[in-house]
Write an enzyme that holds these catalytic residues in place. Sequence first.
Site, PDB file in Angstrom:
ATOM      1  N   ASP A 121      59.981  38.997  40.740  1.00 21.99           N
ATOM      2  CA  ASP A 121      59.544  40.553  40.813  1.00 21.99           C
ATOM      3  C   ASP A 121      58.871  40.823  39.604  1.00 21.99           C
ATOM      4  O   ASP A 121      59.447  41.084  38.770  1.00 21.99           O
ATOM      5  CB  ASP A 121      60.805  41.259  41.140  1.00 21.99           C
ATOM      6  CG  ASP A 121      60.449  42.730  40.986  1.00 21.99           C
ATOM      7  OD1 ASP A 121      59.279  43.212  41.217  1.00 21.99           O
ATOM      8  OD2 ASP A 121      61.647  43.412  41.092  1.00 21.99           O
ATOM      9  N   LYS A 139      57.652  43.665  38.958  1.00 27.20           N
ATOM     10  CA  LYS A 139      57.776  45.154  38.782  1.00 27.20           C
ATOM     11  C   LYS A 139      59.048  45.141  37.859  1.00 27.20           C
ATOM     12  O   LYS A 139      59.355  46.351  37.194  1.00 27.20           O
ATOM     13  CB  LYS A 139      58.025  45.827  40.132  1.00 27.20           C
ATOM     14  CG  LYS A 139      56.490  45.873  40.817  1.00 27.20           C
ATOM     15  CD  LYS A 139      56.722  46.694  42.037  1.00 27.20           C
ATOM     16  CE  LYS A 139      55.490  46.620  42.641  1.00 27.20           C
ATOM     17  NZ  LYS A 139      55.543  47.441  44.105  1.00 27.20           N
ATOM     18  N   GLY A 164      43.690  37.086  39.771  1.00 27.10           N
ATOM     19  CA  GLY A 164      42.776  37.599  40.657  1.00 27.10           C
ATOM     20  C   GLY A 164      42.976  39.006  40.915  1.00 27.10           C
ATOM     21  O   GLY A 164      42.399  39.603  42.021  1.00 27.10           O
ATOM     22  N   ARG A 212      48.475  46.053  32.478  1.00 24.97           N
ATOM     23  CA  ARG A 212      49.640  47.102  32.695  1.00 24.97           C
ATOM     24  C   ARG A 212      50.802  46.338  32.892  1.00 24.97           C
ATOM     25  O   ARG A 212      51.705  47.070  32.891  1.00 24.97           O
ATOM     26  CB  ARG A 212      49.164  47.884  34.002  1.00 24.97           C
ATOM     27  CG  ARG A 212      48.162  49.162  33.675  1.00 24.97           C
ATOM     28  CD  ARG A 212      48.041  50.119  34.712  1.00 24.97           C
ATOM     29  NE  ARG A 212      47.570  49.411  36.193  1.00 24.97           N
ATOM     30  CZ  ARG A 212      46.036  49.230  36.375  1.00 24.97           C
ATOM     31  NH1 ARG A 212      45.192  49.551  35.449  1.00 24.97           N
ATOM     32  NH2 ARG A 212      45.860  48.905  37.487  1.00 24.97           N
ATOM     33  N   HIS A 255      34.441  43.178  48.945  1.00 27.45           N
ATOM     34  CA  HIS A 255      34.829  42.035  49.539  1.00 27.45           C
ATOM     35  C   HIS A 255      33.734  40.845  49.436  1.00 27.45           C
ATOM     36  O   HIS A 255      32.330  41.121  49.147  1.00 27.45           O
ATOM     37  CB  HIS A 255      34.943  41.776  51.038  1.00 27.45           C
ATOM     38  CG  HIS A 255      36.515  42.217  51.248  1.00 27.45           C
ATOM     39  ND1 HIS A 255      37.514  41.287  50.845  1.00 27.45           N
ATOM     40  CD2 HIS A 255      37.312  43.206  51.602  1.00 27.45           C
ATOM     41  CE1 HIS A 255      38.895  41.759  50.799  1.00 27.45           C
ATOM     42  NE2 HIS A 255      38.793  42.703  51.488  1.00 27.45           N
ATOM     43  N   ASN A 300      30.181  42.322  50.261  1.00 24.42           N
ATOM     44  CA  ASN A 300      29.508  43.082  48.961  1.00 24.42           C
ATOM     45  C   ASN A 300      29.030  42.487  47.798  1.00 24.42           C
ATOM     46  O   ASN A 300      27.871  42.855  47.277  1.00 24.42           O
ATOM     47  CB  ASN A 300      30.527  44.036  48.758  1.00 24.42           C
ATOM     48  CG  ASN A 300      31.370  44.629  49.875  1.00 24.42           C
ATOM     49  OD1 ASN A 300      32.508  44.697  50.010  1.00 24.42           O
ATOM     50  ND2 ASN A 300      30.810  45.384  50.900  1.00 24.42           N
ATOM     51  N   TYR A 301      29.622  41.447  47.337  1.00 24.14           N
ATOM     52  CA  TYR A 301      29.370  40.763  46.097  1.00 24.14           C
ATOM     53  C   TYR A 301      27.852  39.945  46.370  1.00 24.14           C
ATOM     54  O   TYR A 301      27.146  40.139  45.643  1.00 24.14           O
ATOM     55  CB  TYR A 301      30.519  39.694  45.711  1.00 24.14           C
ATOM     56  CG  TYR A 301      31.895  40.524  45.720  1.00 24.14           C
ATOM     57  CD1 TYR A 301      31.989  41.717  45.041  1.00 24.14           C
ATOM     58  CD2 TYR A 301      33.082  39.655  46.113  1.00 24.14           C
ATOM     59  CE1 TYR A 301      33.224  42.438  45.216  1.00 24.14           C
ATOM     60  CE2 TYR A 301      34.139  40.261  45.901  1.00 24.14           C
ATOM     61  CZ  TYR A 301      34.301  41.502  45.594  1.00 24.14           C
ATOM     62  OH  TYR A 301      35.572  42.277  45.416  1.00 24.14           O
ATOM     63  N   ASP A 326      33.290  34.188  47.865  1.00 21.17           N
ATOM     64  CA  ASP A 326      34.552  33.833  47.453  1.00 21.17           C
ATOM     65  C   ASP A 326      34.558  32.327  46.895  1.00 21.17           C
ATOM     66  O   ASP A 326      35.488  32.007  45.972  1.00 21.17           O
ATOM     67  CB  ASP A 326      35.488  33.846  48.946  1.00 21.17           C
ATOM     68  CG  ASP A 326      35.886  35.364  49.156  1.00 21.17           C
ATOM     69  OD1 ASP A 326      35.682  36.254  48.415  1.00 21.17           O
ATOM     70  OD2 ASP A 326      36.321  35.383  50.316  1.00 21.17           O
TER      71      ASP A 326
END
Length: 382
Positions: free
Chosen positions: A65, A67, A88, A96, A131, A134-135, A161
């Site tokens: 976890d 978080k 990734g 963060r 995705h 788009n790349y 990808d």
Amino acid sequence: MAGPLAGIRIVEFAGIGPGPFCGMMLADHGAEVIRIDRASGSRGGSQPVTSKDVLARGRKSIALDLKSAEGVALARKLAASADGIIEGFRPGVMERLGLGPEELLKDNPKLVYGRMTGWGQTGPYAPYAGHDINYIALAGALAHFGRAGGKPTPPINMVGDFGGGGMMLAFGMVSALLSVARGGEGQVIDAAMTDGTAVLMAMIHGMTSMGVWSEELGVNMLDTGAHFYDTYETADGKFVSIGSIEPQFYAELRKRAGLESDADFDAQHDRKQWPALKDKLTALFKSKTRAEWDALMEHSDVCYAPVLTISEATHHPHNMARGTFVEVGSALQPAPAPRYSATRTAVPAPAPLPGDDTDDILEGLGMDEDEIERLRVAGTIA
């Protein structure tokens, strides 16, 4: 452990697509890859978590976890024991979490910190979602996949990808690991699918600069413009591929297809004749089944191959002779590639389910059963 990367430990933060592909490549070639999965058991994306997930094969899995402060501390401890990590997430997410390069390289100055994104860590698009389609569009590749008169067609997600993304990151990881082995310091790899896709287009850029590649779709030798470099439907609704570029291979095509006496085919590189010659070949290939064309064209210098589906490819005699596919668990899947003359790679193990190796990994970090049980009860691990 088998393979040239034996003895290398990689920590992979679970994701989808190119990051896992990079992890698979490193694991296939001997690295110990420990995947940090979510304690919830999901990995993101829409695909189910299963042992048949080829991209997740050959790993160990610990479920944390991230978080929770203790979960982050465990991930940080694990990274301190590793040679490299793969993540990734969007730019800023790892920072963060307290798992950014500044923190982890402080713990482990020799760490190779691999970052896989579509747009890269910097630039105007960097913070936003995207995705493969788009790349490769932004990189100037997608505009060149398709037939004349049609629209650009994505080549599944092979180019962004996996070719421009995961494979480039794997190359970067191994390069940086080699630098560390030679006395260098750890470093961050910013692997962007836009950058990697642009590199894959290097030859086409060169051809454009030389004036031998048109930006018009489907009119070039390699983009289905040429009659001698295309796919053709056969009488049974299947397809074959022809790549007879060089004159000696083109002559062999004409010989085996019965076209030696057809003077129209003398003008191989007359682009004005390509549409008419393609119409002739279209009609010709429709006159026989794929098996009949195989009998005529295979094992020659025509530059010919039947167009096989996945299920057909796994059972083709050439692929079977080379062991191109292996059975992992109960599923056939691609074998590790490339091959080495002195270092054998092992048949990959099936993908672990999230958390399958949690206890063993934590014991390897020096934790006892009571401490592991406390973390499990707290929900820090699963």
